[in-house]
Write a protein that holds these residues in place. Sequence first.
Motif, mmCIF file in Angstrom:
data_model
loop_
_atom_site.group_PDB
_atom_site.id
_atom_site.type_symbol
_atom_site.label_atom_id
_atom_site.label_comp_id
_atom_site.label_asym_id
_atom_site.label_seq_id
_atom_site.Cartn_x
_atom_site.Cartn_y
_atom_site.Cartn_z
ATOM 1 N N TYR A 1 0.828 -1.207 0.000
ATOM 2 C CA TYR A 1 0.000 0.000 0.000
ATOM 3 C C TYR A 1 0.862 1.256 0.000
ATOM 4 N N SER A 2 0.220 2.349 -0.388
ATOM 5 C CA SER A 2 0.845 3.664 -0.343
ATOM 6 C C SER A 2 -0.250 4.694 -0.059
ATOM 7 N N VAL A 3 0.041 5.657 0.817
ATOM 8 C CA VAL A 3 -0.925 6.670 1.207
ATOM 9 C C VAL A 3 -0.249 8.035 1.207
ATOM 10 N N ILE A 4 -0.928 9.031 0.635
ATOM 11 C CA ILE A 4 -0.420 10.404 0.658
ATOM 12 C C ILE A 4 -0.641 10.996 2.053
ATOM 13 N N MET A 5 0.374 11.656 2.576
ATOM 14 C CA MET A 5 0.260 12.325 3.870
ATOM 15 C C MET A 5 -0.350 13.717 3.656
ATOM 16 N N GLY A 6 -1.616 13.737 3.338
ATOM 17 C CA GLY A 6 -2.305 14.993 3.062
ATOM 18 C C GLY A 6 -3.596 14.724 2.314
ATOM 19 N N ASP A 7 -4.161 15.759 1.696
ATOM 20 C CA ASP A 7 -5.422 15.624 0.975
ATOM 21 C C ASP A 7 -5.240 14.885 -0.341
ATOM 22 N N ASP A 8 -6.354 14.319 -0.829
ATOM 23 C CA ASP A 8 -6.303 13.673 -2.135
ATOM 24 C C ASP A 8 -6.041 14.717 -3.215
ATOM 25 N N THR A 9 -5.565 14.250 -4.364
ATOM 26 C CA THR A 9 -5.204 15.180 -5.427
ATOM 27 C C THR A 9 -5.309 14.498 -6.780
ATOM 28 N N MET A 10 -5.400 15.295 -7.829
ATOM 29 C CA MET A 10 -5.423 14.761 -9.192
ATOM 30 C C MET A 10 -3.987 14.493 -9.625
ATOM 31 N N LEU A 11 -3.716 13.272 -10.066
ATOM 32 C CA LEU A 11 -2.350 12.866 -10.396
ATOM 33 C C LEU A 11 -2.253 12.397 -11.839
ATOM 34 N N GLU A 12 -1.090 12.609 -12.424
ATOM 35 C CA GLU A 12 -0.830 12.124 -13.779
ATOM 36 C C GLU A 12 -0.570 10.615 -13.743
ATOM 37 N N PRO A 13 -0.842 9.898 -14.843
ATOM 38 C CA PRO A 13 -0.530 8.460 -14.900
ATOM 39 C C PRO A 13 0.945 8.225 -14.608
ATOM 40 N N ASP A 14 1.226 7.263 -13.743
ATOM 41 C CA ASP A 14 2.623 7.008 -13.377
ATOM 42 C C ASP A 14 2.729 5.628 -12.731
ATOM 43 N N ILE A 15 3.951 5.284 -12.334
ATOM 44 C CA ILE A 15 4.231 3.972 -11.742
ATOM 45 C C ILE A 15 3.915 3.991 -10.249
ATOM 46 N N PHE A 16 3.051 3.084 -9.822
ATOM 47 C CA PHE A 16 2.742 2.925 -8.403
ATOM 48 C C PHE A 16 3.849 2.140 -7.694
ATOM 49 N N ALA A 17 4.293 1.057 -8.320
ATOM 50 C CA ALA A 17 5.352 0.230 -7.727
ATOM 51 C C ALA A 17 6.044 -0.568 -8.825
ATOM 52 N N THR A 18 7.300 -0.912 -8.571
ATOM 53 C CA THR A 18 8.065 -1.759 -9.484
ATOM 54 C C THR A 18 8.370 -3.079 -8.786
ATOM 55 N N ILE A 19 8.023 -4.176 -9.465
ATOM 56 C CA ILE A 19 8.228 -5.514 -8.913
ATOM 57 C C ILE A 19 9.428 -6.159 -9.601
ATOM 58 N N THR A 20 10.379 -6.622 -8.813
ATOM 59 C CA THR A 20 11.507 -7.376 -9.347
ATOM 60 C C THR A 20 11.222 -8.858 -9.131
#
Length: 216
Positions: free
Chosen positions: A113-132
């Motif tokens: 999981y990942s959580v922003i330390m603040g209010d929600d926001t509009m974000l551009e498409p990007d990588i959430f996590a990289t799995i090796t």
Amino acid sequence: MITITYIKSCKSFSAISIFVLITLLLAGTANAEISVAFYPSQTSVEENEEFTIDIMIESDVNVSGAEMQLTYDPELIEVTSISEGNFFKQDGESTIFSKGTIDNELGTVNEIYSVIMGDDTMLEPDIFATITLHSKEKSGVAILEMKNVIITNSAGDSLETKITNAEIIVGDVEVTTPESGAETETEEESVTTGQNSSIIALIALCCLYIVRKRID
């Protein structure tokens, strides 16, 4: 008499306008879509080879956090590490990230999981996590799958999500019928979409009824 009729006409027009506006706003919220996908969604690797796959998130609404589990065939592949991507860290946002608990005997990774330390926001498409990952000395086709995916906003709402899983071809395997992108959308999500449409119609009709009653 003409003045009264004119006023009622204006009020009726206002009521209809409010009804249409509410319907459009609610429909826009319900039709908002979040895509969570492995990239690439299909890949071929040799036996005993290390490789990486990204989890991409694309959203057209404000978001503040994500969590999920992974499952895979432990006889063909194993997960060696998971690192945080830039999706929730855009614009210098601070986050709390969990790389999860890897179990290569069961073929699972729990509590990513990942959580922003603040209010929600509009974000551009990007990588959430990289799995090796690392392929084993056995050929075959493994499905890397996301389970219990939850994307939330600051209000704690669980948002509708479309999931695209990954197909990993290990070694010399003849794939006769490719699974179309291993793309899945859970039954729960489909049912939720239908419920949202019904709720929108009911709320809009109730609003129209209240406005008309006040006019009368």
